[in-house]
Design a protein around this motif. Structure first.
Motif, PDB file in Angstrom:
ATOM      1  N   VAL A 145      -4.803   1.060   4.139  1.00  0.00           N
ATOM      2  CA  VAL A 145      -4.143   1.003   5.438  1.00  0.00           C
ATOM      3  C   VAL A 145      -2.634   1.089   5.324  1.00  0.00           C
ATOM      4  O   VAL A 145      -1.978   1.845   6.028  1.00  0.00           O
ATOM      5  N   LEU A 146      -2.103   0.335   4.417  1.00  0.00           N
ATOM      6  CA  LEU A 146      -0.641   0.315   4.290  1.00  0.00           C
ATOM      7  C   LEU A 146      -0.282   0.919   2.946  1.00  0.00           C
ATOM      8  O   LEU A 146      -0.406   0.275   1.917  1.00  0.00           O
ATOM      9  N   PRO A 147       0.165   2.141   2.953  1.00  0.00           N
ATOM     10  CA  PRO A 147       0.458   2.778   1.650  1.00  0.00           C
ATOM     11  C   PRO A 147       1.569   2.007   0.949  1.00  0.00           C
ATOM     12  O   PRO A 147       2.610   1.742   1.529  1.00  0.00           O
ATOM     13  N   ARG A 203       1.552   8.314   0.645  1.00  0.00           N
ATOM     14  CA  ARG A 203       1.143   8.181   2.042  1.00  0.00           C
ATOM     15  C   ARG A 203       0.083   9.189   2.453  1.00  0.00           C
ATOM     16  O   ARG A 203      -0.385   9.167   3.578  1.00  0.00           O
ATOM     17  N   PRO A 214      -3.466  11.176   2.831  1.00  0.00           N
ATOM     18  CA  PRO A 214      -4.840  10.689   2.999  1.00  0.00           C
ATOM     19  C   PRO A 214      -5.621  10.616   1.692  1.00  0.00           C
ATOM     20  O   PRO A 214      -6.508   9.786   1.536  1.00  0.00           O
ATOM     21  N   LEU A 258      -4.717  19.010   3.059  1.00  0.00           N
ATOM     22  CA  LEU A 258      -3.693  18.142   3.618  1.00  0.00           C
ATOM     23  C   LEU A 258      -2.819  17.629   2.502  1.00  0.00           C
ATOM     24  O   LEU A 258      -3.257  16.971   1.589  1.00  0.00           O
ATOM     25  N   ASP A 263       0.948  13.007   4.731  1.00  0.00           N
ATOM     26  CA  ASP A 263       0.630  12.494   6.054  1.00  0.00           C
ATOM     27  C   ASP A 263       1.184  13.466   7.099  1.00  0.00           C
ATOM     28  O   ASP A 263       2.155  14.168   6.849  1.00  0.00           O
ATOM     29  N   THR A 264       0.564  13.518   8.202  1.00  0.00           N
ATOM     30  CA  THR A 264       0.752  14.661   9.097  1.00  0.00           C
ATOM     31  C   THR A 264       2.124  14.792   9.730  1.00  0.00           C
ATOM     32  O   THR A 264       2.434  15.785  10.346  1.00  0.00           O
ATOM     33  N   VAL A 265       2.949  13.790   9.661  1.00  0.00           N
ATOM     34  CA  VAL A 265       4.271  13.969  10.268  1.00  0.00           C
ATOM     35  C   VAL A 265       5.344  13.974   9.200  1.00  0.00           C
ATOM     36  O   VAL A 265       5.207  13.356   8.154  1.00  0.00           O
ATOM     37  N   PRO A 276       8.275   9.427   9.697  1.00  0.00           N
ATOM     38  CA  PRO A 276       7.434   8.449  10.406  1.00  0.00           C
ATOM     39  C   PRO A 276       8.074   8.059  11.741  1.00  0.00           C
ATOM     40  O   PRO A 276       9.267   7.823  11.806  1.00  0.00           O
ATOM     41  N   GLU A 277       7.259   8.042  12.756  1.00  0.00           N
ATOM     42  CA  GLU A 277       7.773   7.627  14.053  1.00  0.00           C
ATOM     43  C   GLU A 277       7.712   6.115  14.171  1.00  0.00           C
ATOM     44  O   GLU A 277       6.809   5.499  13.617  1.00  0.00           O
ATOM     45  N   PRO A 278       8.611   5.538  14.901  1.00  0.00           N
ATOM     46  CA  PRO A 278       8.528   4.086  15.088  1.00  0.00           C
ATOM     47  C   PRO A 278       7.277   3.755  15.927  1.00  0.00           C
ATOM     48  O   PRO A 278       6.942   4.492  16.849  1.00  0.00           O
ATOM     49  N   PHE A 331       1.695  -0.011  21.938  1.00  0.00           N
ATOM     50  CA  PHE A 331       0.273  -0.247  21.729  1.00  0.00           C
ATOM     51  C   PHE A 331      -0.040  -0.460  20.265  1.00  0.00           C
ATOM     52  O   PHE A 331      -0.912  -1.239  19.912  1.00  0.00           O
ATOM     53  N   LYS A 332       0.692   0.215  19.410  1.00  0.00           N
ATOM     54  CA  LYS A 332       0.438   0.030  17.993  1.00  0.00           C
ATOM     55  C   LYS A 332       0.842  -1.377  17.557  1.00  0.00           C
ATOM     56  O   LYS A 332       0.140  -2.033  16.806  1.00  0.00           O
TER      57      LYS A 332
END
Lengths: 100, 661, 206
Positions: C21-23, C29, C31, C82, C85-87, C90-92, C96-97
Motif C-alpha cells: 500500500v505504501l511504497p 512506486r 505496480p 506499466l 505509477d500512472t502519474v 503525485p497529486e496531493p 475523500f482520500k
C-alpha cells in the motif's frame, strides 16, 4: 500462549491495511490487490476461529473464499485490461466519465 | 281503488320524445321531429283528461304503486312514484294541454332553424321535468322536477347561444333560480330535522308529510319561509324576479310555455301542495301575501314604460304571479290556483300573439315601431284584444273572476298579520296599472298608423328567418300559429265558467274551489269575512277604477291625447327615469352581489389557483425535486474510489456501533 | 519457540502488506513492486496458516493465491507494460482520500481494541481449546474432502458453476475489439508477422 486473540489482531491489521489501500491508492491494479489482501485477512480470521474451536468448518469457508477470489480476480483483471485499452491509463481518479 | 290509467306514462312519454329527438333528431325531417314531439305531448294530454274524468267519477286520487325505490339510505327512503289528485289533475291538464298547443305553434315558428330538433328535444324535456314536479309523490321528486325545469329554462333561454346576450340571460336565469333552490333545500333539511327530532320515519312523501303535519308546528315559520325563497326564485317574485325579463331573449314559444303558463307557476304549486305547513304559520303566510302584493304593484309600474313587447308581457307575468301568491298567502288557495289557470290561458295567448306579430314583422320587437296591424293580422289582433281584456279584468271574462276573487279574499282574510284592506288596496292599484299598460301595448301595436318603415331592424329574436315574406308586405301568420291563438283566446274568455263565484245567481258554490277542497283540508279552519254586499261593492270599485285607467290609456295612445306621453315624461323626468330604468335593480345587484363575487373569483383564480396551487404546490414540488436532484447529483463525481469511501463510511458507522457496545 | 515464529511471520506479513500500500521507496512506486510485495505477504500468511495446523489451506494459499492470482496480476502488468505509477507527479490527496485513510486507521485501531478486550471472547471461552483433539488428522486433505462432499456439497457444486461463469466472462470481456483496441507495443511486436503475413519488407521493424 499464542491464543486466538493474537491471530485476530493480525487479521485486523491486514484488513485495515487493505482498506487503506483500496481507498487511497490511485492505480487500479493496486486497489485490486488490496482487495485480495482484505480477503486474506478474513480467511485468516476464519481459520483461526476454526482452529481454536476444534472444528473444520472454517477451513471450508476459507476454501470457498479462495475459489471466489480467484474467479473475481480473473474477471476483474479482464475488466482492467479493457479499461486500459480504452483510456490508456489506469488512474482511477481519471476514470470519471460517469460524473454528471 | 284500483285504476288502470297508466299515469306514469304522462311523465315518461315526453322524456322518451326528448330522447328520440335529442339523439336521432339530427337526421329526421322537421315534420318528423315536430310530429314526435307533439305526439309525446298529446298522448299525455289524453291521459290527463282520462285521469281527470276518473277523479270526477268519485276517486280522490290516482296513486299507483311506485315504479321502484330510487334510493334508501339508513332510514331515509325515496321512491319513484306518481300521484294525481285533484290539484295535480288541474295542473297536468294545463301543462299538457297548453304545452301541446305551443308545440304546434313552434312547429311553424321555429321552421328553418338549424337547431330545430334540439328545440323540440328541450321542450319535451321541459315537459317531463314539469310533470315530474307536479306529479311526484314526494318532496324529493318535486325537487328533481324543480331543478329540471330550471335546467331546461336555461337551455331554452340561451337557445340562440351565438349571441352573448342570450347566453348571459340563460345564465342569469339559472343562477338566480339556484339562489332560490338553496332556500328550498334548506327548507327540506329542516323538514327532515323535524322528522328526525320527533322520531318519525324519514319519509318525504306528501301523504306522510301531511299525516305528520302536526310535528312541524314549531319550525313551520322557518321551513315555510325557506321554501318560499325557493318559490320566489322559481316564480320570479321580489327580489329574485330579475331573470324573467331577461329570459325574453329566448324564442317566443319558450316564453309562452315556460315563463307564462307553466314553470313560473311551480312556486304556487309548491305552496299549495304544502298548504298544511303554511297554514301553521300565519307569519309565513303574511310574508307570502305581502311579497306577492308588493311584487304585483312593483312589476306593474315597470310595465308602463317598456318598449319591447315581450318585456312588457314579462313584467306583466311577474305582476300576475304576485297576485297568485297574494291569493295563496291569505289562505285563498282556490282563488290563487284559479288565477294560475286563467293566467295560463290569456298570458300564453298574449305571448303567442306577440310572437305572431314578431314573426310577421321580421323580428321587430319594439312597439314604437309597430302600429296599424289590426287590419293586417285580424286573428292575432282579435285574440290579443280578448286576452288583454281578460288580463285587465273586463267583467265576465276569465281574468275578471279570478282576480276579483283574490282581491276579495285578500280583503276578507283573518289570517295575515297585515290588515286585509291594505293588501286589497295594493292589489287594486296593481290592477289599475295592469289595465293601463296592457291597453297601452295593444294600442301601440295594433292601432294607429304603422310606424315601422322598411328598415330591416332585427330585434332580439334574430335568426335566419326573413326570406319568408316580401319586404313591406305584412300579413297574418300561418294556420299552425293562429289556431292555438284562437283556442287559447276561447279559454281566456270562457275560462271563468269553471270558477264562477258564489254570488252569481243559481251558483251556490264555486265549482273550482269545491273541486280542490279535498286537497286543502288543512286550510279549512281559515276564516274569511262573509259579506256578499261588501264583496260586490269592492268589486264595483276596482272594476270602475280599471275601466277608467283603460280609458285613459286608450286616450293617450290611440285617441286624442297622443302628445301626452311625451309631455308627461318631460314634466316628471326623475320619476320617468327611475321607472324607465326599472328602478336600477339590475345595476344594484350587479354592484352589490355580482361584482364582489367576480372579484373574489378572480382572486381565487389568479392567486390561489394559478399562484398557490399551480405555482407553489405543483411547480414548487417539481422545483424542489429538481433542486434536490441537482444537489444529489453533486455526489456523482464518477470517481469509483470516492464511492467506495462513502460506502465504507456506512460500514464504519456500523462498526462503531458494534465496537462501542 | 512458537511465540517467536508467530511474531516473526506476523510482523513480516504486516510489513509486506504495508509495502503493497505504501511504497517504501520513491523508486519503488510501480505496480510491479506492489505485486512482489503482495506475493511475499501471501507466503508469510501461508506460514501462519501452517502454524494454525491448517495444512491444506497453507498449501492452497501458496498454490492459488501466490501461484495463480498473483501470477495473473503480473501477466497483466507485463501486458500493459506499466513502467511506473500512472502519474508523473503525485497529486496531493483530496478530502475523500484523507477521509478514507482516517477511517481505515480508526477501523484498525477499533478492531484491535475490541479483539484484545477481555470480554470479547468471554461468551465462547468455554468452547475454546488450546490443544487439538486430533492433531494428526486436523486440517488435512481427507477431512476437508469429506466435509466438502457431505455437508458442503451444494456450495461446492455451485462454486464450480461460478468458476465456469467467471472463465467465460473473463474471456468475453478481455476480447479485443479491433476498432477501438489499443495494442501495447509488446503485443504488436510479438504478433506482427501474424497480422501482416509472412512477407516482411526490408527495414520494417519485426
Amino acid at each position: 500462549m499464542i491464543g486466538l486473540t493474537h491471530y485476530l489482531v493480525v487479521s485486523a491489521l491486514l484488513f485495515g491495511i487493505g482498506t487503506l489501500g483500496v481507498l487511497v491508492r490511485r492505480n487500479a491494479l493496486v486497489v485490486f490487490m488490496c482487495i485480495e489482501l482484505m480477503l486474506n485477512a478474513v480467511n485468516m480470521s476464519f481459520i483461526a476461529f476454526s482452529r481454536f474451536r476444534g472444528g473444520m468448518d472454517g477451513h471450508i469457508v476459507a476454501f470457498f473464499v479462495m475459489a471466489v477470489a480467484a474467479a473475481e480476480a480473473a474477471v476483474g483483471l479482464a475488466l482492467i485490461l479493457h479499461l486500459f485499452r480504452t483510456r490508456q491509463s489506469l488512474n482511477v481518479d481519471e476514470a470519471n466519465l460517469m460524473r454528471h | 281503488m284500483e285504476t288502470q290509467i297508466p299515469i306514469h306514462l304522462i311523465v315518461l312519454l315526453p322524456l322518451l320524445g326528448a330522447a328520440i329527438n335529442g339523439l336521432f333528431g339530427r337526421r329526421f325531417s322537421e315534420g318528423t321531429i315536430a310530429g314526435i314531439a307533439c305526439l309525446a305531448t298529446f298522448i299525455p294530454f289524453m291521459l290527463s283528461v282520462q285521469a281527470f274524468l276518473a277523479l270526477q267519477g268519485g276517486l280522490e286520487r290516482i296513486a299507483p304503486a311506485p315504479l321502484f325505490t330510487w334510493f334508501a339510505s339508513g332510514g331515509f327512503k325515496v321512491e319513484l312514484g306518481f300521484v294525481i289528485d285533484h290539484l295535480t289533475s288541474i295542473f297536468t291538464l294545463v301543462v299538457t294541454g297548453i304545452g301541446f298547443l305551443i308545440h304546434l305553434y313552434s312547429a311553424k315558428y321555429m321552421e328553418g332553424d338549424e337547431g330545430f330538433y334540439k328545440f323540440f328535444a328541450y321542450l319535451n324535456l321541459f315537459l317531463f321535468s314539469m310533470l315530474m314536479l307536479i306529479m311526484g309523490e314526494n318532496l324529493i321528486l318535486m325537487f328533481v322536477g324543480w331543478e329540471g325545469v330550471g335546467l331546461c329554462s336555461y337551455l331554452l333561454i340561451g337557445f340562440w347561444y351565438h349571441e352573448n346576450a342570450n347566453a348571459d340571460a340563460g345564465k342569469k336565469a339559472f343562477i338566480t333560480n339556484r339562489v332560490g333552490d338553496f332556500g328550498f333545500l334548506l327548507g327540506i333539511f329542516f323538514i327532515l330535522y323535524a322528522l328526525a327530532e320527533t322520531g318519525k320515519p324519514l319519509s318525504l312523501s306528501f301523504a306522510d308529510l301531511q299525516a305528520n303535519s302536526a310535528i312541524f308546528a314549531g319550525l313551520a315559520t322557518t321551513i315555510c319561509l325557506l321554501l318560499f325563497v325557493g318559490a320566489a326564485g322559481k316564480s320570479a317574485q321580489v327580489p329574485l324576479y330579475v331573470w324573467l325579463p331577461d329570459a325574453m331573449a329566448g324564442p317566443t314559444p319558450v316564453s309562452a310555455l315556460i315563463h307564462a303558463a307553466t314553470m313560473v307557476t311551480a312556486g304556487i304549486y309548491m305552496v299549495s301542495r304544502l298548504n298544511f305547513l303554511f297554514v301553521q304559520s300565519p307569519m309565513a303566510m303574511t310574508v307570502v301575501a305581502c311579497v306577492g302584493a308588493f311584487t304585483a304593484l312593483f312589476a306593474a309600474t315597470m310595465g308602463f314604460l317598456q318598449n319591447d313587447i315581450k318585456k312588457v308581457l314579462a313584467y306583466s307575468t311577474v305582476s300576475q304571479l304576485g297576485y297568485m301568491f297574494m291569493g295563496v298567502g291569505v289562505g285563498a288557495f282556490g282563488a290563487g290556483l284559479f288565477h294560475v289557470v286563467t293566467h295560463a290561458f290569456f298570458k300564453a295567448c298574449l305571448f303567442l300573439g306577440s310572437g305572431s306579430v314578431i314573426y310577421a314583422l321580421h323580428h321587430e320587437q319594439d312597439i314604437r315601431k309597430m302600429g296599424g296591424l289590426f287590419k293586417k293580422m285580424p286573428i292575432t289582433a282579435w285574440t290579443f284584444l280578448l286576452s288583454t281584456m281578460a288580463i285587465a279584468g273586463f267583467p265576465l271574462f276569465s281574468g275578471f273572476f279570478s282576480k276579483d276573487e283574490i282581491l276579495w279574499k285578500a280583503f276578507a282574510n283573518q289570517t295575515t298579520l297585515v290588515p286585509g284592506w291594505a293588501l286589497w288596496s295594493v292589489g287594486v292599484l296593481a290592477a289599475v296599472c295592469t289595465a293601463f299598460y296592457m291597453v297601452r301595448v295593444f294600442c301601440l301595436t295594433f292601432l294607429g298608423e304603422y310606424r315601422g318603415g322598411h328598415d330591416d331592424h332585427h330585434g332580439h329574436d334574430s335568426h335566419g328567418h326573413d326570406d319568408h315574406h316580401g319586404h313591406g308586405e305584412i300579413h297574418e301568420t300561418p294556420g299552425f300559429m293562429t289556431a292555438p291563438l284562437i283556442i287559447l283566446a276561447v279559454g281566456a274568455v270562457f275560462g271563468g265558467l269553471a270558477g264562477l263565484p258564489h254570488w252569481m245567481p243559481g251558483h251556490p258554490t264555486n265549482w273550482f274551489e269545491h273541486w280542490l277542497s279535498p286537497v286543502f283540508t288543512a286550510a279549512e279552519p281559515l276564516k274569511f269575512l262573509d259579506n256578499t254586499s261588501l264583496e260586490l261593492g269592492l268589486m264595483a270599485v276596482s272594476v270602475s277604477l280599471c275601466a277608467l285607467s283603460a280609458g285613459v290609456a286608450y286616450y293617450m295612445y290611440a285617441g286624442g291625447g297622443q302628445h301626452l306621453p311625451d309631455q308627461l315624461a318631460a314634466r316628471m323626468k326623475p320619476l320617468y327615469t327611475l321607472v324607465y330604468n326599472k328602478y336600477w335593480v339590475d345595476e344594484l345587484y350587479q354592484a352589490v352581489i355580482v361584482s364582489p363575487i367576480k372579484a373574489f373569483s378572480r382572486f381565487c383564480w389568479r392567486v390561489i389557483d394559478d399562484g398557490l396551487i399551480d405555482g407553489a404546490l405543483v411547480n414548487g414540488t417539481a422545483g424542489v425535486v429538481n433542486l434536490s436532484g441537482r444537489l444529489v447529483r453533486l455526489f456523482t463525481s464518477g470517481d469509483v474510489q470516492r464511492y467506495a469511501t462513502v460506502l465504507f463510511v456506512g460500514v464504519w458507522v456500523l462498526l462503531v456501533f458494534w465496537l462501542a457496545r | 519457540m512458537e511465540a517467536f515464529l508467530f511474531y516473526l511471520f506476523s510482523t513480516a506479513a504486516v510489513l509486506s502488506a504495508l509495502a503493497v500500500v505504501l511504497p517504501p521507496h520513491p523508486k519503488a512506486r510501480a505496480p510491479i513492486h506492489s505485486a512482489v510485495a503482495m506475493v511475499l505477504c501471501f507466503f508469510f500468511v501461508a506460514a501462519l496458516y501452517a502454524m494454525l495446523s491448517a495444512h491444506l489451506l497453507a498449501v492452497l494459499q501458496v498454490l492459488v493465491y501466490a501461484g495463480a492470482i498473483m501470477v495473473l496480476f503480473t501477466f497483466v502488468i507485463m501486458l500493459l507494460n506499466l513502467q511506473q505509477d500512472t502519474v508523473d507527479k503525485p497529486e496531493p490527496p483530496g478530502f475523500f482520500k484523507m477521509l478514507g485513510g482516517l477511517m481505515a486507521l480508526t477501523t484498525t485501531w477499533g478492531l484491535i481494541t475490541k479483539f484484545t478486550a477481555d470480554e470479547f471472547l468471554a461468551p465462547i471461552s468455554a468452547q475454546l481449546v488450546d490443544k487439538l483433539a486430533d492433531p494428526l488428522h486436523y486440517g488435512n486433505l481427507q477431512d476437508i474432502g469429506r466435509l466438502l462432499f457431505s455437508k458442503y456439497l451444494l456450495p461446492f457444486e455451485l462454486t464450480s458453476v461460478l468458476l465456469l461463469t467467471a472463465m467465460i466472462g473473463a474471456v468475453i470481456v478481455a476480447k479485443r475489439d479491433p476498432k477501438t483496441t489499443w495494442i501495447p507495443e509488446a503485443v504488436k511486436q510479438l504478433t506482427y508477422r501474424e497480422r501482416h503475413g509472412k512477407h516482411v519488407e526490408k527495414g520494417t521493424p519485426r
